[in-house]
Design a protein around this motif. Sequence first.
Motif, PDB file in Angstrom:
ATOM      1  N   THR A  25      -4.818  -1.693 -10.405  1.00  0.00           N
ATOM      2  CA  THR A  25      -3.409  -1.776 -10.798  1.00  0.00           C
ATOM      3  C   THR A  25      -2.710  -0.428 -10.857  1.00  0.00           C
ATOM      4  O   THR A  25      -1.513  -0.347 -10.565  1.00  0.00           O
ATOM      5  CB  THR A  25      -3.250  -2.468 -12.167  1.00  0.00           C
ATOM      6  OG1 THR A  25      -4.024  -1.764 -13.136  1.00  0.00           O
ATOM      7  CG2 THR A  25      -3.683  -3.913 -12.098  1.00  0.00           C
ATOM      8  N   ASN A  29      -2.615   3.011  -4.865  1.00  0.00           N
ATOM      9  CA  ASN A  29      -1.924   3.797  -3.840  1.00  0.00           C
ATOM     10  C   ASN A  29      -2.671   5.075  -3.507  1.00  0.00           C
ATOM     11  O   ASN A  29      -2.757   5.464  -2.353  1.00  0.00           O
ATOM     12  CB  ASN A  29      -0.506   4.120  -4.287  1.00  0.00           C
ATOM     13  CG  ASN A  29       0.399   2.924  -4.202  1.00  0.00           C
ATOM     14  OD1 ASN A  29       0.100   1.953  -3.526  1.00  0.00           O
ATOM     15  ND2 ASN A  29       1.502   2.977  -4.909  1.00  0.00           N
ATOM     16  N   LEU A  33      -3.758   3.379  -0.161  1.00  0.00           N
ATOM     17  CA  LEU A  33      -2.539   3.485   0.641  1.00  0.00           C
ATOM     18  C   LEU A  33      -2.356   4.862   1.262  1.00  0.00           C
ATOM     19  O   LEU A  33      -2.110   4.964   2.471  1.00  0.00           O
ATOM     20  CB  LEU A  33      -1.311   3.116  -0.193  1.00  0.00           C
ATOM     21  CG  LEU A  33       0.017   3.083   0.552  1.00  0.00           C
ATOM     22  CD1 LEU A  33      -0.029   2.033   1.651  1.00  0.00           C
ATOM     23  CD2 LEU A  33       1.148   2.793  -0.400  1.00  0.00           C
ATOM     24  N   GLN A  72       5.863   2.644   0.028  1.00  0.00           N
ATOM     25  CA  GLN A  72       5.365   2.758  -1.337  1.00  0.00           C
ATOM     26  C   GLN A  72       4.409   1.636  -1.729  1.00  0.00           C
ATOM     27  O   GLN A  72       3.672   1.768  -2.691  1.00  0.00           O
ATOM     28  CB  GLN A  72       6.536   2.764  -2.324  1.00  0.00           C
ATOM     29  CG  GLN A  72       7.496   3.904  -2.112  1.00  0.00           C
ATOM     30  CD  GLN A  72       6.848   5.258  -2.329  1.00  0.00           C
ATOM     31  OE1 GLN A  72       6.032   5.422  -3.223  1.00  0.00           O
ATOM     32  NE2 GLN A  72       7.188   6.227  -1.500  1.00  0.00           N
ATOM     33  N   LYS A  73       4.434   0.511  -0.994  1.00  0.00           N
ATOM     34  CA  LYS A  73       3.596  -0.631  -1.322  1.00  0.00           C
ATOM     35  C   LYS A  73       2.794  -1.050  -0.097  1.00  0.00           C
ATOM     36  O   LYS A  73       3.263  -0.930   1.036  1.00  0.00           O
ATOM     37  CB  LYS A  73       4.438  -1.825  -1.763  1.00  0.00           C
ATOM     38  CG  LYS A  73       5.211  -1.605  -3.036  1.00  0.00           C
ATOM     39  CD  LYS A  73       5.998  -2.839  -3.375  1.00  0.00           C
ATOM     40  CE  LYS A  73       6.842  -2.642  -4.606  1.00  0.00           C
ATOM     41  NZ  LYS A  73       7.664  -3.823  -4.875  1.00  0.00           N
ATOM     42  N   ASP A  75       2.198  -4.006   0.737  1.00  0.00           N
ATOM     43  CA  ASP A  75       2.854  -5.175   1.330  1.00  0.00           C
ATOM     44  C   ASP A  75       3.742  -4.786   2.505  1.00  0.00           C
ATOM     45  O   ASP A  75       3.932  -5.565   3.438  1.00  0.00           O
ATOM     46  CB  ASP A  75       3.696  -5.904   0.291  1.00  0.00           C
ATOM     47  CG  ASP A  75       2.864  -6.451  -0.842  1.00  0.00           C
ATOM     48  OD1 ASP A  75       1.633  -6.612  -0.650  1.00  0.00           O
ATOM     49  OD2 ASP A  75       3.418  -6.708  -1.920  1.00  0.00           O
ATOM     50  N   ASN A  76       4.297  -3.579   2.479  1.00  0.00           N
ATOM     51  CA  ASN A  76       5.180  -3.126   3.552  1.00  0.00           C
ATOM     52  C   ASN A  76       4.412  -2.757   4.811  1.00  0.00           C
ATOM     53  O   ASN A  76       5.017  -2.500   5.844  1.00  0.00           O
ATOM     54  CB  ASN A  76       6.010  -1.940   3.087  1.00  0.00           C
ATOM     55  CG  ASN A  76       6.956  -2.315   1.969  1.00  0.00           C
ATOM     56  OD1 ASN A  76       7.255  -3.488   1.765  1.00  0.00           O
ATOM     57  ND2 ASN A  76       7.414  -1.331   1.237  1.00  0.00           N
TER      58      ASN A  76
END
Length: 116
Positions: A25, A29, A33, A72-73, A75-76
Amino acid sequence: MKTGCFIRSIIILTILTAIVLYLVTHKFNEVVLNPSKSLIINQINRNLDYVKDSPEKDSLQALIKNYILGIQKVDNLSEASIGEFVDSLKVALRDSVIDKHEYKSLYKILKNKVVK
């Protein structure tokens, strides 16, 4: 199994679960990421190596790099979110030349993704 071993096992399992949930959580990132961004940029640059050098190629590389670094996520980065851009990029790279028209259409697609 003795009662003491069972209680220790439950305590250790609870602590490990809490550590994993915290990392997922709060530190996802940093762990997943950010390293994947550099891998994606390197892969795209390798795919663009065979494309003829031009100002549009340089602009496209910069555009893609800025878009990827701005994410930033996770999901993108999904197939659903950038599928249209990837399909258009494949079509543009078929002839090993990126012209102004192809660059403008790719730019518009990425610009719409940034605005959303």
